[in-house]
Motif scaffolding. Structure first.
Motif, PDB file in Angstrom:
ATOM      1  N   TRP A   5       0.889  -1.192  -0.099  1.00 34.31           N
ATOM      2  CA  TRP A   5       0.017   0.035  -0.040  1.00 34.31           C
ATOM      3  C   TRP A   5       0.905   1.312  -0.071  1.00 34.31           C
ATOM      4  O   TRP A   5       0.439   2.454  -0.431  1.00 34.31           O
ATOM      5  N   ASN A   6       2.051   0.997   0.618  1.00 29.23           N
ATOM      6  CA  ASN A   6       2.925   2.340   0.560  1.00 29.23           C
ATOM      7  C   ASN A   6       3.810   2.600  -0.345  1.00 29.23           C
ATOM      8  O   ASN A   6       4.791   3.340  -0.403  1.00 29.23           O
ATOM      9  N   SER A   7       3.409   1.826  -1.538  1.00 27.78           N
ATOM     10  CA  SER A   7       4.692   2.253  -2.617  1.00 27.78           C
ATOM     11  C   SER A   7       4.132   3.599  -3.333  1.00 27.78           C
ATOM     12  O   SER A   7       3.172   3.794  -3.774  1.00 27.78           O
ATOM     13  N   PRO A   8       5.146   4.391  -3.532  1.00 27.38           N
ATOM     14  CA  PRO A   8       5.040   5.461  -4.173  1.00 27.38           C
ATOM     15  C   PRO A   8       5.123   5.470  -5.676  1.00 27.38           C
ATOM     16  O   PRO A   8       4.618   6.531  -6.411  1.00 27.38           O
TER      17      PRO A   8
ATOM     18  N   GLU B  89      12.836  14.973  -3.253  1.00 23.44           N
ATOM     19  CA  GLU B  89      12.809  14.877  -1.815  1.00 23.44           C
ATOM     20  C   GLU B  89      13.558  15.892  -1.114  1.00 23.44           C
ATOM     21  O   GLU B  89      14.869  16.060  -1.043  1.00 23.44           O
TER      22      GLU B  89
ATOM     23  N   LYS C 239      12.471   5.915   2.766  1.00 18.70           N
ATOM     24  CA  LYS C 239      11.906   5.425   1.412  1.00 18.70           C
ATOM     25  C   LYS C 239      13.026   4.508   0.936  1.00 18.70           C
ATOM     26  O   LYS C 239      13.062   3.441   0.519  1.00 18.70           O
TER      27      LYS C 239
ATOM     28  N   GLN D 126      12.614   1.126   2.611  1.00 18.53           N
ATOM     29  CA  GLN D 126      11.595   0.422   2.204  1.00 18.53           C
ATOM     30  C   GLN D 126      11.837  -0.122   0.957  1.00 18.53           C
ATOM     31  O   GLN D 126      10.951  -0.981   0.525  1.00 18.53           O
TER      32      GLN D 126
ATOM     33  N   ILE E 230       6.508  14.129  11.344  1.00 16.77           N
ATOM     34  CA  ILE E 230       7.370  13.083  11.309  1.00 16.77           C
ATOM     35  C   ILE E 230       6.840  11.845  11.823  1.00 16.77           C
ATOM     36  O   ILE E 230       6.805  10.635  11.435  1.00 16.77           O
TER      37      ILE E 230
ATOM     38  N   GLN F 265       4.505  10.128   9.747  1.00 17.85           N
ATOM     39  CA  GLN F 265       5.267   9.431   8.451  1.00 17.85           C
ATOM     40  C   GLN F 265       5.713   8.135   9.103  1.00 17.85           C
ATOM     41  O   GLN F 265       5.594   7.114   8.548  1.00 17.85           O
TER      42      GLN F 265
ATOM     43  N   SER G 212       3.150   5.276   7.901  1.00 20.63           N
ATOM     44  CA  SER G 212       3.900   4.727   6.811  1.00 20.63           C
ATOM     45  C   SER G 212       4.929   3.943   6.832  1.00 20.63           C
ATOM     46  O   SER G 212       5.187   2.792   6.158  1.00 20.63           O
ATOM     47  N   LYS G 213       5.985   4.196   7.987  1.00 21.11           N
ATOM     48  CA  LYS G 213       6.998   3.392   8.201  1.00 21.11           C
ATOM     49  C   LYS G 213       6.684   2.300   9.007  1.00 21.11           C
ATOM     50  O   LYS G 213       7.025   1.068   8.654  1.00 21.11           O
TER      51      LYS G 213
ATOM     52  N   PRO H 140       2.164   5.839   1.188  1.00 22.27           N
ATOM     53  CA  PRO H 140       3.512   6.263   0.835  1.00 22.27           C
ATOM     54  C   PRO H 140       4.046   7.445   1.691  1.00 22.27           C
ATOM     55  O   PRO H 140       3.232   8.165   2.106  1.00 22.27           O
ATOM     56  N   ILE H 141       5.204   7.336   2.278  1.00 22.28           N
ATOM     57  CA  ILE H 141       5.718   8.281   3.121  1.00 22.28           C
ATOM     58  C   ILE H 141       5.835   9.626   2.497  1.00 22.28           C
ATOM     59  O   ILE H 141       5.521  10.591   3.117  1.00 22.28           O
ATOM     60  N   SER H 142       6.056   9.835   1.388  1.00 21.65           N
ATOM     61  CA  SER H 142       6.065  11.191   0.430  1.00 21.65           C
ATOM     62  C   SER H 142       5.965  10.739  -1.081  1.00 21.65           C
ATOM     63  O   SER H 142       6.163   9.909  -1.430  1.00 21.65           O
TER      64      SER H 142
END
Lengths: 738, 325
Positions: free
Chosen positions: A35-38, A362, A371, A374, B164, B167, B171-172, B178-180
């Protein structure tokens, strides 16, 4: 009064809870997905290299681009005639588009050819004749697009034609053509273009015959343009010949330089000397292009392995494999140890390995680092915040990865950068400057007191080596070990092989200080304490710790340090006027030749009054004489002898406190291959290889969504609402006044 | 009302000139045109000729505010201030010092800013008002006390911590979003969930406290007592009467911020990699790009004036007693 039906309310609550439970179940059911893939799911198995950038590149035009964050892009797109060997050390030039590394021939002032060993004073001109390989083609670009009759499609556009065009990919047609020698000549002429302000124009005008006059001619032409017409004019440089640069034939061009300048060959490996097709210049000069940011600074045109297809520096920049790339193969040989490290596994295989490169913006270190962990970035630097998480230093002072990093299969790559950070004395200052014995001893004493070994340990987590002179490792003339010790600041303890550097004692520094006329930090004549003024930029909390540390270093020899913190603009002004006493500065090598560092100490290059790069305004006639000789010599024992002599002179004079050469630490994942730090080459992306399958597998492993805390939070929220609900009902049903 | 709008618009002109003058003065106190040239041309191998040429091309070779060598009115118009400022009044922002079109940049960056700011604003407003009403409903009970304590706690935490922490947690640790990063279109949603959540949670403390105070002030007024005496349910009293009457102070704080949503949020955008307008100005200040700085300050001022005007107009909608004349 109508009161709500309690049973109905309860039923409704149960229905909501049931719906919530179903939703949660559905969410949990997708547990195998990331889910957290950018990135889009379709990219998961693709041969894409992911990286980040923090600063928007200002210029991608090869005549203007100079910063390290720009060459990351330009280095992959443009192809100058030469490049550095990826693996060999010391850094070695090899052909890129040229057929061979050019060797200059020399002419006297009458244009007569001289032998290759002719004395420098007889040489009036050096001539470089460069042959390029035939058959190299440019990336697809609308500037080359032609219709069936061969007419250019997009070189006569009006602002109206650009309606609906916002980026380069909006042009439906593209084309290509073969690279010719004239394109290289065109680019060299662009260095003198009055609108481009190429950073190397000043330097090149000293060497390339006629370049200064050429700039004057172009300026006159541009001055003739009126107001808005400027935007409509295209200055075709092919119409204006440049005396020192000419096309010999379709694949050969010639550059004539004033005198001898052996370092010129290194410039031929930089994007400044990459080819630029006139069509591209003409294309981007059309009216309305600049208003849409369709410029060469935004969309480069090259022959390299990659082409920039998306340029949104506010978000991401994407480079795709250039379908017309002429082909190149992975090096067959490297330095010793490369084979053992697996760096020759791909020897002879065609380049590039990676199909697409995505750079995401970034701005902050924390998200970038997370990231990377991850698996969403393939490689990463190490910021101070994450250093302890990534690196552990052994008892012997050796840096290695922490267990957590090793468990993830992350690799560490280290290398000393070809850079020098130093503190400079203003040699024109009446107290610390000059070549008198008194001032020299004062500078030597301070050089001993400011313990850069400690600085590296405290502020850089050990990421640096103390400098012994101006030359960093990797530059011809640098000496490590006992032979390279600066005897005025350090001594070598132990035998040749297992010995180590030891900074001289504070007692020795105090002795020198007393000999300089400042026993116990006081002027022997006036009795006043000696105060040294440091001009420095910054002043934030991080700087405060550094400034406190610096004050402590000076206090060790009873000197007072007055730090005048200022902004960079005022600092520059002081340096230009030569009013600073002590300052901090640094230099990154342009090329691996000692001339590129010694010129920072060459008298005629003084910053004060002459606006040169010699910020210390150091002027030693003997050093300057040797510099003149060394600069024009080919590498060899004679040159090496001069280099050693020059290092010895500046070590003794100590115009700089020889600070440090930074060590670069970078991390990369197990799926990234062929990583070797190379401080000179900027086109290294083509050598890198990734294993997308392993990456996809690791990403899945490391990023499984964790749902239960969400369920728990929801349950707690519901539970927290129950007393409120009860209170609400009680309040609603109460009949009396409260 | 039209006359009022015209009058207020005319008042804006001297304000904008003043803002421009102030921006100009502050910028050039810190930076000289030479500094700007050096910043654009790079730190290495910059010659004095290149600096002079750069300044001449961009009109920075003229005097700042007064040209003593020019005759008559030209002494004021042949200056950096006049030449760089006058076009702003027709919203011609010109080019940045590196040649990029500012209007194009603003156009590109404004949508991501809005995509973040509007949900934070709307969800935050709705949530803050709802929580404040609930707390007001349970006034003087343990829910009220707990609510105030929690609000003060949430207010005391820095915005950076929310970012922070968010995130790290979402996310982490939980791997939920996604974090960003950012993508256009519908793909933006997965990148916006976390920053919106952080923005909303970060604003709950202050928002709830503020609206609670407004509602409690209203709740003790006579018309509320009358409504209760009529036998209206507390829910109706709160949502129909109190909320409506509390609109003027709410609008004072809220409407003025609506146009400014466009300007984006600096820290949030920076940490979440959202390519909005928030970081545009600060990047320009760092790059000493006066063209962008003056454009963004001008735009901010125009939007703020617009916000104030909208606030005044909105009063007439919620309170029939207010007349704009």
């Amino acid at each position: 009064m109508v009161y709500p039906d309690r049973n109905k309310t309860t039923r409704s609550s149960i229905q909501w809870l049931a719906l919530f439970a179903v939703l949660l179940f559905l969410l949990t059911a997708c547990g195998d997905d990331i889910w957290n893939s950018p990135y889009p799911a379709a990219e998961a198995q693709q041969n894409i290299f992911y990286s980040a950038f923090s600063l928007r590149p200002k210029h991608l035009d090869p005549a203007r681009s100079y910063s390290s964050n720009e060459v990351v892009f330009t280095g992959q797109i443009y192809e100058p005639p030469l490049q550095y060997h990826y693996l060999k050390r010391p850094y070695t030039l090899i052909p890129l588009t040229a057929t061979e590394v050019p060797r200059p021939y020399f002419e006297d002032s009458q244009g007569r050819r001289l032998p290759s060993d002719a004395p420098t004073e007889q040489i009036a001109y050096s001539v470089y004749e460069i042959h390029i390989q035939p058959g190299i083609r440019y990336q697809p670009h609308p500037a080359f697009a032609r219709d069936a009759s061969g007419q250019a499609l997009y070189l006569e556009l009006t602002a109206r034609d650009l309606a609906g065009i916002d980026q380069l990919s909006d042009f439906p047609q593209t084309g290509s053509r073969e690279l010719v020698a004239a394109d290289y000549v065109y680019q060299i002429k662009r260095l003198a273009h009055p609108k481009l302000h190429s950073p190397i124009y000043g330097l090149m005008a000293e060497y390339i015959v006629g370049l200064r006059d050429y700039a004057r001619t172009l300026s006159e032409v541009v001055k003739g343009w009126k107001g808005d017409d400027q935007a409509r004019h295209f200055l075709n440089l092919h119409d204006y010949p440049l005396a020192g640069v000419e096309v010999v034939d379709r694949y050969t061009y010639r550059i004539r330089l004033q005198g001898r300048y052996p370092q010129f060959v290194y410039w031929l490996a930089m994007p400044f000397f990459a080819p630029l097709p006139v069509e591209a210049d003409r294309f981007y000069s059309q009216p309305g292009m600049q208003a849409k940011n369709l410029t060469l600074d935004w969309y480069p045109v090259g022959t390299g392995p990659y082409m920039l297809t998306v340029n949104n520096p506010n978000r991401k920049m994407v480079m795709m494999r250039n379908p017309h790339f002429h082909g190149e193969s992975y090096p067959q040989e490297g330095e010793s140890g490369d084979e053992a490290k697996g760096l020759l596994k791909d020897a002879g295989r065609p380049l590039p390995f990676i199909d697409k490169v995505i750079f995401s913006l970034e701005k902050e270190d924390i998200p970038t680092w997370n990231k990377f962990l991850q698996g969403y970035y393939d490689a990463s630097g190490i910021s101070s915040d994450s250093f302890d998480q990534a690196i552990q230093v052994s008892g012997q002072g050796e840096a290695g990865l922490t267990d957590a990093m090793r468990a993830k299969g992350i690799h560490l790559s280290t290398g000393v950068a070809a850079s020098t950070y130093y503190m400079g004395f203003n040699m024109r200052d009446p107290v610390v400057g000059g070549l008198s014995e008194k001032a020299r001893k004062l500078r030597q004493a301070i050089s001993i007191a400011v313990d850069y070994d400690e600085f590296i340990s405290i502020f850089l987590n050990g990421r640096g080596i103390p400098a012994q002179g101006p030359l960093p490792p990797g530059i011809t003339g640098y000496q490590g070990g006992r032979a390279g010790v600066n005897p005025y600041v350090y001594e070598w303890v132990g035998d040749e092989k297992n010995g180590k550097l030891k900074r001289k004692s504070i007692t020795e520094a105090k002795r020198l200080l007393a000999e300089a006329g400042y026993p116990e930090g006081r002027d022997i004549v006036t009795g006043k304490p000696l105060i040294i003024h440091l001009d420095a930029t910054g002043g934030g909390p991080d700087d405060k710790a550094r400034f406190d540390w610096l004050r402590k270093q000076f206090a060790k020899i009873d000197l007072q340090l007055d730090i005048r913190s200022t902004d960079y603009n005022r600092f520059q002004e002081k340096m230009l006027k030569g009013t600073a006493q002590l300052f901090q500065w640094g230099w990154n090598a342009d090329y691996p030749d000692p001339e590129n560092f010694f010129f920072l100490l060459y008298g005629p290059n003084a910053k004060a009054g002459k606006n040169g790069e010699n910020a210390a305004n150091y002027e030693n006639p003997e050093f300057d004489r040797l510099f003149g000789q060394m600069k024009n010599m080919p590498n060899g024992p004679r040159r090496l002898k001069l280099i050693r002599q020059m290092v010895e002179i500046v070590q003794r004079d100590a115009p700089w406190i020889w600070g440090l050469h930074p060590k670069k630490f970078s991390l990369y994942h197990a799926w990234l291959h062929n990583v070797k730090p190379n401080d000179m080459a900027n086109n290294t992306l083509k050598y890198k290889r990734i294993d997308p399958r392993l990456r996809a597998q690791k990403r899945r492993e490391w990023n499984r969504p964790v749902i239960w805390p969400l369920v728990l939070t929801a349950v707690l929220l519901v539970l927290a609402f129950i007393p409120a609900l009860m209170l609400y009902r009680r309040k609603l049903h109460s009949r009396g006044l409260h | 009302m039209l006359a009022y709008i015209v009058r207020r618009s005319l008042y804006a002109i001297p304000i904008l000139i003043g803002v421009n003058l102030l921006t100009f003065w502050l910028f050039f106190v810190v930076n000289s045109p030479d500094d700007m040239a050096r910043m654009q041309l790079g730190q290495k191998r910059v010659t004095p000729e290149a600096i002079e040429k750069w300044k001449a091309e961009r009109g920075y070779d003229k005097p700042l505010l007064f040209n003593s060598e020019a005759p008559g009115l030209a002494s004021l118009t042949h200056t950096i201030f006049f030449e760089k400022s006058v076009r702003l009044f027709v919203f011609d922002f010109g080019s940045a010092d590196d040649g990029r079109d500012i209007a194009h940049d603003i156009q590109q960056r404004m949508f991501p800013s809005l995509a973040l700011a509007i949900p934070v604003f709307l969800v935050g407003l709705l949530l803050n008002i709802s929580i404040a009403l609930i707390i007001a409903f349970f006034r003087a009970t343990y829910i009220d006390h707990m609510g105030v304590i929690l609000s003060v706690m949430l207010m005391s935490i820095s915005a950076l911590f929310y970012i922070i922490g968010g995130q790290f947690l979402v996310s982490k640790l939980l791997h939920l979003v996604p974090i960003s990063g950012y993508e256009g279109g519908w793909s933006a949603i997965k990148f916006l969930i976390l920053p919106v959540l952080v923005g909303v949670v970060g604003g709950i403390g202050a928002g709830t406290r503020w609206y609670r105070t407004i509602f409690l002030e209203e709740i003790n007024k006579d018309y509320v007592r009358t409504a209760r005496a009529k036998g209206l349910a507390e829910r109706v009293v709160l949502f129909k009467h109190v909320l409506k009457n509390a609109m003027i102070p709410i609008l004072t704080g809220v409407v003025v911020t609506i146009p400014l949503l466009f300007m984006g949020s600096l820290i949030t955008e920076s940490f979440f990699g959202i390519p909005g307008l928030g970081s545009y100005t600060i990047d320009a200040i760092r790059a000493q790009d006066f063209a962008i700085v003056r454009s963004m300050v001008f735009l901010g001022s125009v939007l703020y004036i617009l916000g104030l005007l909208l606030t005044d107009l909105s009063y007439t909608l919620v309170d029939p007693r207010v007349r704009l004349s």
